[in-house]
Design a protein around this motif. Structure first.
Motif, mmCIF file in Angstrom:
data_model
loop_
_atom_site.group_PDB
_atom_site.id
_atom_site.type_symbol
_atom_site.label_atom_id
_atom_site.label_comp_id
_atom_site.label_asym_id
_atom_site.label_seq_id
_atom_site.Cartn_x
_atom_site.Cartn_y
_atom_site.Cartn_z
ATOM 1 N N GLU A 266 -9.044 2.498 -4.984
ATOM 2 C CA GLU A 266 -9.295 3.754 -5.708
ATOM 3 C C GLU A 266 -8.139 4.741 -5.566
ATOM 4 O O GLU A 266 -8.287 5.915 -5.921
ATOM 5 N N CYS A 267 -7.010 4.250 -5.040
ATOM 6 C CA CYS A 267 -5.858 5.156 -4.828
ATOM 7 C C CYS A 267 -5.383 5.743 -6.164
ATOM 8 O O CYS A 267 -5.104 5.012 -7.108
ATOM 9 N N GLU A 268 -5.269 7.076 -6.165
ATOM 10 C CA GLU A 268 -4.828 7.775 -7.377
ATOM 11 C C GLU A 268 -3.391 7.425 -7.727
ATOM 12 O O GLU A 268 -3.043 7.303 -8.895
ATOM 13 N N CYS A 269 -2.550 7.302 -6.706
ATOM 14 C CA CYS A 269 -1.126 7.047 -6.949
ATOM 15 C C CYS A 269 -0.917 5.617 -7.447
ATOM 16 O O CYS A 269 -0.245 5.397 -8.462
ATOM 17 N N CYS A 270 -1.510 4.624 -6.780
ATOM 18 C CA CYS A 270 -1.344 3.225 -7.203
ATOM 19 C C CYS A 270 -2.012 2.989 -8.557
ATOM 20 O O CYS A 270 -1.570 2.139 -9.323
ATOM 21 N N GLY A 271 -3.051 3.763 -8.840
ATOM 22 C CA GLY A 271 -3.763 3.612 -10.119
ATOM 23 C C GLY A 271 -2.956 4.127 -11.291
ATOM 24 O O GLY A 271 -3.191 3.729 -12.438
ATOM 25 N N PRO B 102 0.864 -1.185 0.000
ATOM 26 C CA PRO B 102 0.000 0.000 0.000
ATOM 27 C C PRO B 102 0.903 1.238 0.000
ATOM 28 O O PRO B 102 2.087 1.137 0.333
ATOM 29 N N CYS B 103 0.363 2.401 -0.352
ATOM 30 C CA CYS B 103 1.186 3.605 -0.363
ATOM 31 C C CYS B 103 0.562 4.674 0.535
ATOM 32 O O CYS B 103 -0.528 4.495 1.068
ATOM 33 N N TYR B 104 1.283 5.769 0.703
ATOM 34 C CA TYR B 104 0.811 6.857 1.561
ATOM 35 C C TYR B 104 -0.561 7.364 1.101
ATOM 36 O O TYR B 104 -1.440 7.649 1.907
ATOM 37 N N ALA B 105 -0.726 7.450 -0.228
ATOM 38 C CA ALA B 105 -1.988 7.966 -0.770
ATOM 39 C C ALA B 105 -3.132 6.955 -0.627
ATOM 40 O O ALA B 105 -4.301 7.320 -0.702
ATOM 41 N N CYS B 106 -2.807 5.672 -0.397
ATOM 42 C CA CYS B 106 -3.851 4.682 -0.084
ATOM 43 C C CYS B 106 -4.457 5.004 1.282
ATOM 44 O O CYS B 106 -5.654 4.839 1.508
ATOM 45 N N VAL B 107 -3.596 5.452 2.215
ATOM 46 C CA VAL B 107 -4.043 5.756 3.584
ATOM 47 C C VAL B 107 -4.656 7.149 3.646
ATOM 48 O O VAL B 107 -5.686 7.363 4.278
HETATM 49 ZN ZN LIG Z 1 -1.757 3.823 -3.129
#
Ligand SMILES: [Zn+2]
Length: 249
Positions: free
Chosen positions: A242-247, A171-176
């Motif tokens: 729906e994370c913008e960064c992971c997407g 997971p990434c920071y933007a997921c949280v």
């Molecule tokens: Zn993410």
């Protein structure tokens, strides 16, 4: 692998006594390159402990000058540093603590244009910044570059410690903290922060860095420290579909 000098053996003797570090571990720390972004309340204790621990190469980035209101918590700086650039002042203080390591102060603000160039060679990146633009920038860069990102935050009486281990799927920071949900002005300047909380979280970032370098920690981590009760609670991190960064991929 290079060896430790007699002077280094003496300097790091309390590490060498530990089976969790030992001479091999100390050599791993000596060969490591850690980058610290932000030399304020979190960066100060993190840099102090990383330098004292013998991390062989430390890059630290900030473009602020030392102000009187910083001295409440940014323990690298003293009255005689007021008005000086933080990285320049930090470099002098850290060099007086440990002159056997390589210090690379960078007086710049991290941007999309310079992030890869400045952090490319670092094994681990510490986010000790105080704004969401830098946090999202570091998150996206470390994710794309498969680096370990160890982030800290402290506002008012609450501290957060985070590790995003992008060496594997994570997971990434933007997921949280989804990019559109943050109040971008939320930082110590306008909310205040209880001073030693930054010392605890910054020191935890340094400890986690050492644990990752020595192979005692892998994977992602998120915990919240309540500065009033001193309870620290771990949370399970999960990917946000729906994370913008992971997407972005
Ligand atoms: Zn993410």
């Amino acid at each position: 692998m290079t060896e430790l000098s007699d002077k280094e053996r003496l300097r790091y003797s309390r590490h060498l006594l530990l089976k969790e570090v030992g001479e091999q571990g100390q050599l791993m720390l000596k060969q490591a390159h850690v980058a610290v972004v932000g030399c304020g309340g979190l960066g100060s204790p993190a840099l102090f402990y990383l330098a004292a621990s013998g991390i062989g190469r430390l890059t630290f980035i900030d473009n602020d000058d030392v102000e009187l209101s910083n001295l409440q918590r940014q323990i690298l700086y003293k009255i005689n540093h007021l008005g000086q650039g933080k990285t320049r002042a930090a470099s002098k203080v850290l060099a007086s603590l440990n002159n056997e390591i390589t210090l690379t102060p960078i007086n710049a603000r991290l941007t999309q244009d310079n992030v890869a160039e400045l952090l490319n060679e670092a094994d681990i990146v510490l986010d000790c910044s105080d704004n969401f633009n830098t946090r999202y920038l570091l998150n996206a860069y470390c994710r794309a570059a498969n680096k370990v990102l160890i982030a800290g935050a402290a506002i008012a009486t609450q501290g957060q410690l985070m590790c995003f281990d992008f060496r594997a799927e994570s997971p990434c920071y933007a997921c949280v903290f989804p990019m559109d949900s943050q109040a971008s002005t939320e930082n110590c300047d306008n909310f205040g922060v209880i001073s030693p909380l930054l010392g605890i979280i910054g020191a935890q970032q340094a400890l986690l860095t050492i644990n990752v370098l020595l192979g005692h920690h892998q994977g992602s981590l998120f915990s919240v420290l309540d500065g009033l009760s001193l309870q620290q609670k771990p949370y399970r991190l999960t990917k946000n579909s729906e994370c913008e960064c992971c997407g972005l991929k």
